[in-house]
Design a protein around this motif. Structure first.
Motif, short mmCIF file in Angstrom:
data_model
loop_
_atom_site.label_atom_id
_atom_site.label_comp_id
_atom_site.label_asym_id
_atom_site.label_seq_id
_atom_site.Cartn_x
_atom_site.Cartn_y
_atom_site.Cartn_z
N THR A 57 0.69 9.42 41.22
CA THR A 57 -0.72 9.05 41.23
C THR A 57 -1.51 10.22 41.80
O THR A 57 -0.98 11.06 42.53
N SER A 58 -2.79 10.24 41.47
CA SER A 58 -3.68 11.25 42.02
C SER A 58 -5.05 10.63 42.21
O SER A 58 -5.37 9.59 41.63
N SER A 59 -5.85 11.28 43.06
CA SER A 59 -7.22 10.82 43.26
C SER A 59 -8.12 12.04 43.43
O SER A 59 -7.70 13.09 43.90
N PHE A 60 -9.38 11.85 43.05
CA PHE A 60 -10.39 12.90 43.15
C PHE A 60 -11.69 12.25 43.59
O PHE A 60 -12.06 11.19 43.08
N VAL A 61 -12.37 12.89 44.56
CA VAL A 61 -13.68 12.43 45.01
C VAL A 61 -14.58 13.65 45.12
O VAL A 61 -14.18 14.68 45.69
N GLU A 62 -15.80 13.52 44.61
CA GLU A 62 -16.80 14.57 44.74
C GLU A 62 -18.11 13.89 45.11
O GLU A 62 -18.56 12.98 44.41
N ASN A 63 -18.68 14.29 46.26
CA ASN A 63 -19.88 13.61 46.73
C ASN A 63 -21.06 14.55 47.00
O ASN A 63 -22.01 14.18 47.67
N GLY A 64 -20.99 15.76 46.51
CA GLY A 64 -22.06 16.72 46.73
C GLY A 64 -21.88 17.55 47.98
O GLY A 64 -22.53 18.58 48.16
N LYS A 65 -20.97 17.11 48.86
CA LYS A 65 -20.68 17.86 50.09
C LYS A 65 -19.25 18.41 50.06
O LYS A 65 -19.00 19.51 50.51
N VAL A 66 -18.34 17.59 49.55
CA VAL A 66 -16.94 18.01 49.44
C VAL A 66 -16.37 17.54 48.11
O VAL A 66 -16.86 16.58 47.50
N GLU A 67 -15.33 18.26 47.67
CA GLU A 67 -14.49 17.82 46.57
C GLU A 67 -13.09 17.69 47.13
O GLU A 67 -12.60 18.62 47.78
N SER A 97 -16.21 26.81 50.68
CA SER A 97 -15.01 27.23 51.41
C SER A 97 -13.96 26.13 51.37
O SER A 97 -14.28 24.94 51.36
N VAL A 98 -12.71 26.54 51.36
CA VAL A 98 -11.60 25.61 51.32
C VAL A 98 -11.32 25.11 52.73
O VAL A 98 -11.11 25.91 53.65
N ARG A 99 -11.32 23.80 52.91
CA ARG A 99 -10.99 23.21 54.21
C ARG A 99 -9.51 22.92 54.33
O ARG A 99 -8.91 23.13 55.37
N ILE A 100 -8.92 22.37 53.27
CA ILE A 100 -7.50 22.02 53.26
C ILE A 100 -6.91 22.44 51.93
O ILE A 100 -7.51 22.20 50.88
N ASP A 101 -5.74 23.07 51.97
CA ASP A 101 -5.02 23.45 50.76
C ASP A 101 -3.53 23.36 51.08
O ASP A 101 -2.94 24.31 51.57
N ARG A 102 -2.94 22.17 50.87
CA ARG A 102 -1.53 21.95 51.18
C ARG A 102 -0.80 21.48 49.94
O ARG A 102 -1.29 20.65 49.19
N PHE A 103 0.40 22.02 49.77
CA PHE A 103 1.26 21.62 48.67
C PHE A 103 2.69 21.61 49.19
O PHE A 103 3.10 22.52 49.91
#
Length: 110
Positions: A57-67, A97-103
């Motif tokens: 499963t995956s999820s995506f949220v974009e609210n104008g401040k963060v994606e 700017s990237v706040r979190i980038d984990r894989f």
């Protein structure tokens, strides 16, 4: 909800063997738009050229401040090897700017 389907194929490394294989992900997103917010939930089916199959499963949220995008997948082969793939990516769009980038790609074994 708006339904969007996509397929992506790419080379990756089997964390259980270290061998390269091709991964194909078929995903169907159900996308909702609420005022200035986009929310999507994805249902994923995966297969590799080395014999793994699985779901996620995956999820995506974009609210104008963060994606924010996150996913979790689990695959298994006929030998009983299992792979868990998970990740999260958060982009601060106001600062670009990237706040979190984990894989993480893990062999969880037999």
């Amino acid at each position: 909800a708006t339904e969007i389907s996509d397929t992506d194929t790419f080379a990756d490394v089997d964390p259980c063997t270290g061998n390269e294989h091709q991964v194909t992900i078929d995903v169907t997103f159900l996308v909702h738009f609420h005022d200035n917010v986009t929310v999507a939930r994805g249902v994923r089916t995966l297969a590799t050229t080395s014999g793994y199959t699985g779901h996620g499963t995956s999820s995506f949220v974009e609210n104008g401040k963060v994606e924010m995008f996150r996913f979790t997948d689990v695959l298994a082969d006929d030998s009983g090897n299992r792979i868990r793939a998970s990740g999260v990516f958060v982009l601060d769009t106001s600062r670009d700017s990237v706040r979190i980038d984990r894989f993480e790609l893990t062999c969880v074994g037999l």
